[in-house]
Structure formats: structure tokens, C-alpha cells
Design an enzyme around this catalytic site. Structure first.
Site, PDB file in Angstrom:
ATOM      1  N   LYS A  77     -27.802  30.830 -13.365  1.00 24.52           N
ATOM      2  CA  LYS A  77     -29.151  31.360 -13.136  1.00 24.52           C
ATOM      3  C   LYS A  77     -29.203  32.878 -13.283  1.00 24.52           C
ATOM      4  O   LYS A  77     -30.132  33.415 -13.889  1.00 24.52           O
ATOM      5  CB  LYS A  77     -29.669  30.957 -11.748  1.00 24.52           C
ATOM      6  CG  LYS A  77     -30.013  29.492 -11.594  1.00 24.52           C
ATOM      7  CD  LYS A  77     -30.893  29.245 -10.388  1.00 24.52           C
ATOM      8  CE  LYS A  77     -30.360  29.828  -9.101  1.00 24.52           C
ATOM      9  NZ  LYS A  77     -29.039  29.265  -8.717  1.00 24.52           N
ATOM     10  N   THR A  79     -27.289  34.803 -15.029  1.00 22.77           N
ATOM     11  CA  THR A  79     -27.156  35.108 -16.448  1.00 22.77           C
ATOM     12  C   THR A  79     -28.488  34.898 -17.159  1.00 22.77           C
ATOM     13  O   THR A  79     -28.885  35.697 -18.018  1.00 22.77           O
ATOM     14  CB  THR A  79     -26.063  34.235 -17.075  1.00 22.77           C
ATOM     15  OG1 THR A  79     -24.848  34.419 -16.348  1.00 22.77           O
ATOM     16  CG2 THR A  79     -25.833  34.588 -18.537  1.00 22.77           C
ATOM     17  N   ARG A 100     -30.231  39.630  -6.099  1.00 19.87           N
ATOM     18  CA  ARG A 100     -29.492  39.857  -4.858  1.00 19.87           C
ATOM     19  C   ARG A 100     -28.199  40.621  -5.132  1.00 19.87           C
ATOM     20  O   ARG A 100     -27.674  40.589  -6.234  1.00 19.87           O
ATOM     21  CB  ARG A 100     -29.135  38.518  -4.195  1.00 19.87           C
ATOM     22  CG  ARG A 100     -30.308  37.769  -3.627  1.00 19.87           C
ATOM     23  CD  ARG A 100     -29.872  36.435  -3.037  1.00 19.87           C
ATOM     24  NE  ARG A 100     -29.410  35.518  -4.063  1.00 19.87           N
ATOM     25  CZ  ARG A 100     -28.784  34.380  -3.825  1.00 19.87           C
ATOM     26  NH1 ARG A 100     -28.526  34.010  -2.573  1.00 19.87           N
ATOM     27  NH2 ARG A 100     -28.401  33.584  -4.809  1.00 19.87           N
ATOM     28  N   LYS A 111     -16.293  31.523  -6.010  1.00 20.06           N
ATOM     29  CA  LYS A 111     -17.408  31.641  -6.938  1.00 20.06           C
ATOM     30  C   LYS A 111     -17.235  32.778  -7.935  1.00 20.06           C
ATOM     31  O   LYS A 111     -17.650  32.697  -9.084  1.00 20.06           O
ATOM     32  CB  LYS A 111     -18.709  31.840  -6.148  1.00 20.06           C
ATOM     33  CG  LYS A 111     -19.969  31.872  -6.998  1.00 20.06           C
ATOM     34  CD  LYS A 111     -21.184  31.958  -6.097  1.00 20.06           C
ATOM     35  CE  LYS A 111     -22.467  31.988  -6.927  1.00 20.06           C
ATOM     36  NZ  LYS A 111     -22.636  33.244  -7.659  1.00 20.06           N
ATOM     37  N   ALA A 279     -28.424  31.400   0.756  1.00 19.81           N
ATOM     38  CA  ALA A 279     -29.492  30.486   0.361  1.00 19.81           C
ATOM     39  C   ALA A 279     -29.473  29.198   1.181  1.00 19.81           C
ATOM     40  O   ALA A 279     -30.385  28.394   1.085  1.00 19.81           O
ATOM     41  CB  ALA A 279     -29.383  30.155  -1.122  1.00 19.81           C
ATOM     42  N   PHE A 307     -29.421  28.869  -5.399  1.00 19.05           N
ATOM     43  CA  PHE A 307     -29.192  27.430  -5.511  1.00 19.05           C
ATOM     44  C   PHE A 307     -30.322  26.743  -6.272  1.00 19.05           C
ATOM     45  O   PHE A 307     -31.025  27.380  -7.052  1.00 19.05           O
ATOM     46  CB  PHE A 307     -28.966  26.797  -4.135  1.00 19.05           C
ATOM     47  CG  PHE A 307     -27.701  27.263  -3.454  1.00 19.05           C
ATOM     48  CD1 PHE A 307     -26.543  27.495  -4.171  1.00 19.05           C
ATOM     49  CD2 PHE A 307     -27.668  27.494  -2.089  1.00 19.05           C
ATOM     50  CE1 PHE A 307     -25.375  27.930  -3.553  1.00 19.05           C
ATOM     51  CE2 PHE A 307     -26.509  27.927  -1.457  1.00 19.05           C
ATOM     52  CZ  PHE A 307     -25.361  28.140  -2.188  1.00 19.05           C
ATOM     53  N   PHE A 387     -24.378  25.994 -23.757  1.00 21.33           N
ATOM     54  CA  PHE A 387     -22.926  26.145 -23.798  1.00 21.33           C
ATOM     55  C   PHE A 387     -22.426  25.737 -25.187  1.00 21.33           C
ATOM     56  O   PHE A 387     -23.079  24.954 -25.897  1.00 21.33           O
ATOM     57  CB  PHE A 387     -22.252  25.273 -22.735  1.00 21.33           C
ATOM     58  CG  PHE A 387     -22.288  25.850 -21.343  1.00 21.33           C
ATOM     59  CD1 PHE A 387     -21.105  26.206 -20.699  1.00 21.33           C
ATOM     60  CD2 PHE A 387     -23.483  26.041 -20.673  1.00 21.33           C
ATOM     61  CE1 PHE A 387     -21.130  26.729 -19.417  1.00 21.33           C
ATOM     62  CE2 PHE A 387     -23.519  26.563 -19.399  1.00 21.33           C
ATOM     63  CZ  PHE A 387     -22.332  26.909 -18.756  1.00 21.33           C
ATOM     64  N   TRP A 415     -25.630  33.890 -22.664  1.00 22.07           N
ATOM     65  CA  TRP A 415     -24.248  34.366 -22.480  1.00 22.07           C
ATOM     66  C   TRP A 415     -23.718  34.973 -23.782  1.00 22.07           C
ATOM     67  O   TRP A 415     -23.141  36.053 -23.790  1.00 22.07           O
ATOM     68  CB  TRP A 415     -23.347  33.223 -22.029  1.00 22.07           C
ATOM     69  CG  TRP A 415     -22.005  33.686 -21.554  1.00 22.07           C
ATOM     70  CD1 TRP A 415     -21.647  34.002 -20.278  1.00 22.07           C
ATOM     71  CD2 TRP A 415     -20.825  33.905 -22.358  1.00 22.07           C
ATOM     72  NE1 TRP A 415     -20.327  34.411 -20.231  1.00 22.07           N
ATOM     73  CE2 TRP A 415     -19.797  34.367 -21.489  1.00 22.07           C
ATOM     74  CE3 TRP A 415     -20.546  33.778 -23.713  1.00 22.07           C
ATOM     75  CZ2 TRP A 415     -18.515  34.677 -21.935  1.00 22.07           C
ATOM     76  CZ3 TRP A 415     -19.255  34.096 -24.173  1.00 22.07           C
ATOM     77  CH2 TRP A 415     -18.266  34.530 -23.275  1.00 22.07           C
TER      78      TRP A 415
END
Length: 561
Positions: A77, A79, A100, A111, A279, A307, A387, A415
Site C-alpha cells: 500500500k 508503495t 505514517r 516487516k 492499525a 492494514f 508483480f 515498484w
């Protein structure tokens, strides 16, 4: 930058090749005067909102980026936020991003960082991910000052009659450390304080963080800090920070931190990165001050909620938008083929193999999130985060489903290409922004707490009912008795499922949600309903990400992702 990176190239390696503009130029590009800018080095700064000119009655529009229920495969998200922001800027739209701040716990745990990825990053990524401008340190200090004052009050005679067994606040640390979840303090004799059981939470779970991110200004921050309930007396009456007299000193610790932090994307789009509540246990959005400051400067603000849309987006619309007045104009739902296949029953080690049938099965999760967004009167736009392993057949399953259901859906390679890979998504978002918006929160504040929780369970999660533990039932009585019914609810549950069972993927129905604890956050202004095995102090995995990190001979970060 237009070159496509190798898929085995790290985000840090890509970021290190970027040529950054001095932060003064970034500020100038969005109309921030020099007088309002407080530089922290060459590439980051704080901005004083009080020294900015007002846009009047036309603040910028809000694009909220959310997603499907997350999986270990990742959705990207952040990205997508960066890539979409860059793509909107490329159209000539005056755009800012609001995200954030990353927490050190996930960075060194499992993570990793939270500044985007590939050619869709906010920079300088290593500095943002570690320490940044010191906001989290200030929040940690303010929280722990409160606890020092509280324990000193007990030691000095406890005039307020606080029951040490009913203190609900804890000390915090911005690190995953399971050994601190349950501790005993005050040992060593009469001069060492009053012994009691307590523990630590991670900084992002502190109510101080939630207050920090919902406050609309310094005065509101001071007021909210003072209203926080820190425990109860022997007569079970609530005790607030104002009762202890600690709010003023806490505000003083936060007076610089409350100013939004300005940075830039790899493409030079201005970005505010400020605040970072959990979250799960909180509302999972960047600060209201950052969002609304961005709206005072830009025509479009792209922001994110943590999330899946059942957690972050629901809380953005039922909590943040109520308090901050930043109603979303459009919601982008991020999905990946990999995650849809997992929701369709494919194990993580089988995601590289083409499986259009599994994608079709997993669309049930995406469909429910899209339907839920519409319940708030906002039109969703689906952004497929592409992807390299995605096949044309798999992508077609999603785009054809979206078309048949009248939902805009675009594929974005953010990406690999940055904003250049999200041009069609940006166009779809700009079209959606111009559509009529009938935004309204899901429930009314004057409904009883139980009704609000049941509404979220039925309308957002697909459940049929709620079952409360005996402790939660006792707290419901206190909530009614203390007049806290008018607060919104903040559901704390697993991010992996619509239910409170992380193993129930897809779109489960007919379940009963188990609420084991209710925690009034009277300063932040919501009631936390804790379900399942949610923890406020995470632990490290068997092989923490920190084990791969170092610095080279020049002092540059290595292994940060």
C-alpha cells in the site's frame, strides 16, 4: 528516473542512487514559505502550520489508499501511495502525500521499513525509518513522564486514592520486546516506590500516539492529553491525566514533534510523514495535522490507512474523518494477484505458479472490501499492484470482474516504474474525484457502544453477532456509568481476516466475534474493543530483520528494506 530495477535489487540500493532536491526547494514547490520551514539537515524539515496561508473554503481533496485483507505475500500500500502520488503530480495536479512514520519495532522485527519500495519511495529512506526528526522519542518520553508522575504520586501518599491494581496506562518503548509485556516494579523497599504489576507497550500502541495523531492543534493536543484516563480509584471512579496535573509538561515535550515532517519522493513529490498509531489497537492513520496541512497546500492529498479496508479505512472514516473533517473523496483499494491467490486457498510457496482459478476464488475478499467502501457513500477504485510473476490470465480475472461490477480498475507497476507505472490509475482516480460523493460514517455517535460494535461486525466483517467476555461486560457497565457511550469504537482484531480468527481467509460469514476486553481511550476519543490474541507489545521473530543490518565503512546503512 525511468530505468527499471532488477527484481533482486534492494529498496535501499535503489534509494541510494536517487538525487534528492534540497528540502527548501521541495517546500517552495508547494508554497511553504521559508519562515514556516525548520530544516533537519538538507533533506527533511518540520513545517509550522501556523505560519502557512489558508486556502480558505477549498481544501484539497483526499484520496485514501487502503487494500484487501493483508497476507504474508504483501500488498504494497505504501508503495502504491507514493507511485500514485507521483503519477498525479506528473499530470500537473498539485499533489502531496501524507503517510505514517515507521516504527522501529517492525523495522528490526519482521516487516521491515515503511517508506515504499522500488522507484516508489519517500526519501531519505534510512533516516525516515530510523529516528527521523525524533517524534517517536518525544512521544515515548511524554508517555513515560506520565508514568513516572503516576508512580511518584502513589509513593508520595496517593492523595487521589488510585487503586494500583486498576492502573490502565503502561510505559512504552519503540521496540519489539516480549520480555517486557508483564513486569513488577517498585521492588527494593519503601524508598523504591509502590510495588505493582504492570508492563510495557510498544510506542505506537500508546494512547499518547493516538492523541498526537487526532489532535487538530496544540490546544486540542493539550486538552486531549488531559482527558486521558490512566486508571481508577478504589471507588472505581476514573482518574485522568488532568487529575494528576501532568498534561502541561507532556504537551511541552510534544510541542515541536506536533509539527508535520516534510520530505520528498524519488520523483520530487512533497510528502508529509507524521505520526504512526497501530492499525489494530488504534486508528492506523498519519496525523490529522499533517493531512489537513497538506490539504491547505495541495489540490489532492494521497494518504493511507493501515492494514485492510475493514480496519484502516473503516477507522479513517468512522474516527479520523469525524474528528479532523478530512472526508475521503475516493478510496483506492490495493490488491495483488499473489494475495488474491492466498485468499483463494494457495499456500505461500505456490504463489509463483499461474492459477487463475485461485484468483477468482480470492476475489471474494476484494469484493467485500469494495462493497464495504460503497456503504460509506464513497466510490472505490481498484489498483492492482503488479508483480513480475503475474500472468495476463490472472490479471484479466480481476479486471473483468471489476468491469462487470462497474468498478474502475487499473494495473500499476509502481515498484518497477514509479509514477510512470501508475498513469492509468491516476487518470481513474481523477475521474472518480469528480463524481458525486455522499460520504457518511457507518453509525451515529449517539448509538450505544454495543450497537456500534455490532454494526461494524455485521456491515463490515460479515459476522452475525458479538459475544463479550465477563471482563468486557463489566467495562460496558463502566462505559455507560461514566457517559462514554458517545465515543466511536476502534476495533482491535487480526488484520489477516474479516473475522477474529487469522486463519479464516477470503470472505468468511456467519461467525460470532469474541470481544475479550474494552478499553476507553478518553483522550483519543474512542473505545477500543479487543478481540482475539491482539498484543500491544509485539515480540521478535526467530530471525529478526535486525540480524541482516549493519553499516559500511562510510557509515551508510546496509540491509534495511
Amino acid at each position: 528516473m525511468t530505468a527499471t530495477p532488477s527484481t533482486d535489487m534492494s529498496d535501499l540500493a535503489i534509494a541510494s542512487r536517487a538525487v534528492l532536491q534540497p528540502i527548501g526547494q521541495i517546500a517552495e514547490s508547494v508554497g511553504i514559505p521559508e519562515a514556516a520551514l525548520e530544516a533537519y539537515g538538507r533533506y527533511k524539515a518540520k513545517v509550522d502550520p501556523g505560519l502557512l496561508e489558508s486556502r480558505g473554503a477549498k481544501p484539497g481533496k483526499v484520496v485514501l489508499v487502503s487494500g484487501i485483507s493483508p497476507t504474508p505475500a504483501g500488498e504494497g500500500k505504501s508503495t502504491m501511495v507514493v507511485g500514485l502520488g507521483d503519477a498525479l503530480s506528473a499530470t500537473g495536479t498539485n499533489t502531496m502525500i501524507a503517510l505514517r512514520e515507521p516504527s522501529l519495532g517492525p523495522i528490526f522485527g519482521m516487516k521491515g521499513g515503511a517508506t515504499g519500495g522500488g522507484f516508489s519511495q519517500v526519501l531519505p529512506m534510512d533516516e525516515i525509518n530510523m529516528h527521523f526528526t525524533g517524534d517517536f522519542h518525544a512521544i515515548t518520553s511524554a508517555n513515560n513522564l506520565l508514568m513516572a508522575i503516576l508512580d511518584n504520586h502513589l509513593h508520595q501518599g496517593n492523595i487521589l486514592g488510585i487503586d494500583p491494581r486498576r492502573i490502565t496506562f503502561k510505559r512504552v518503548l519503540d521496540m519489539n520486546d516480549r520480555a517486557l509485556r508483564n513486569i513488577v516494579i517498585g521492588l527494593g523497599g519503601p524508598s523504591e516506590g509502590v510495588p505493582r504489576e504492570t508492563g510495557f507497550e510498544i510506542t505506537v500502541a500508546s494512547e499518547v500516539m493516538a492523541v498526537f495523531c487526532l489532535a487538530t492543534g496544540l490546544e486540542d493536543l493539550r486538552s486531549r492529553l488531559g482527558r486521558m484516563t490512566i486508571g481508577y480509584t478504589y471507588e472505581k471512579s476514573p482518574v485522568t491525566v488532568d487529575d494528576l496535573g501532568a498534561a502541561g509538561a507532556m504537551t511541552m515535550l510534544l510541542k515541536e514533534a506536533i509539527k508535520p515532517n516534510l520530505v520528498q519522493t524519488m520523483a520530487g513529490t512533497p510528502a508529509f510523514i507524521h505520526g504512526g498509531p497501530f492499525a489494530n489497537i488504534a486508528h492506523g492513520c498519519n496525523s490529522a495535522i499533517a493531512t489537513n496541512t497538506a490539504r491547505s497546500l495541495a489540490d489532492v492529498v494521497v494518504t493511507e490507512a493501515g492494514f485492510g479496508a475493514d480496519l484502516g479505512a473503516e477507522k479513517f472514516m468512522d474516527i479520523k474523518a469525524r474528528y479532523a473533517g478530512c472526508d475521503p473523496d475516493v478510496v483506492v483499494l490495493v490488491a495483488t494477484i499473489r494475495a488474491l491467490k492466498m485468499h483463494g486457498g494457495v499456500a505461500k510457496d505456490g504463489l509463483k505458479e499461474e492459477n487463475a482459478d485461485a484468483v477468482a476464488a480470492g476475489i471474494a475478499n476484494l469484493a467485500r472490501h469494495a462493497s464495504n467502501i460503497k456503504k460509506f457513500g464513497v466510490q472505490p477504485v481498484i489498483g492492482i499492484n503488479k508483480f513480475a510473476t503475474d500472468t495476463a490470465a490472472e490479471l484479466a480475472v480481476v479486471t473483468q470482474w471489476a468491469a462487470s461490477n462497474g468498478i474502475e480498475c487499473e494495473i500499476a507497476d509502481v515498484w518497477g516504474q514509479g509514477g510512470a507505472g501508475a498513469g492509468e490509475l491516476a487518470a481513474a482516480v481523477l475521474r472518480a474525484i469528480e463524481e458525486p460523493n455522499n460520504f457518511a460514517p457507518l453509525y451515529e455517535l449517539d448509538q450505544p457502544v454495543e450497537d456500534k460494535i455490532l454494526t461494524v461486525v455485521r456491515e463490515i466483517y460479515g459476522g452475525v453477532g458479538v459475544e463479550y467476555s465477563s471482563a468486557a461486560k463489566r467495562m460496558l457497565e463502566q462505559i455507560h456509568a461514566n457517559g462514554w457511550d458517545g465515543l466511536p469504537v476502534c476495533m482491535a482484531k487480526t488484520q489477516y481476516s474479516f473475522s477474529d480468527d487469522p486463519k479464516l481467509l477470503g470472505a468468511p460469514e456467519g461467525f460470532t466475534l469474541q470481544v475479550r476486553e474494552l478499553i476507553p481511550k478518553t483522550g483519543a476519543g474512542f473505545i477500543v474493543a479487543i478481540t482475539g490474541a491482539i498484543m500491544t507489545m509485539p515480540g521478535l521473530p526467530k530471525l529478526p530483520a535486525a540480524m541482516h543490518m549493519d553499516v559500511d565503512e562510510h557509515g551508510n546503512a546496509v540491509g534495511l528494506s
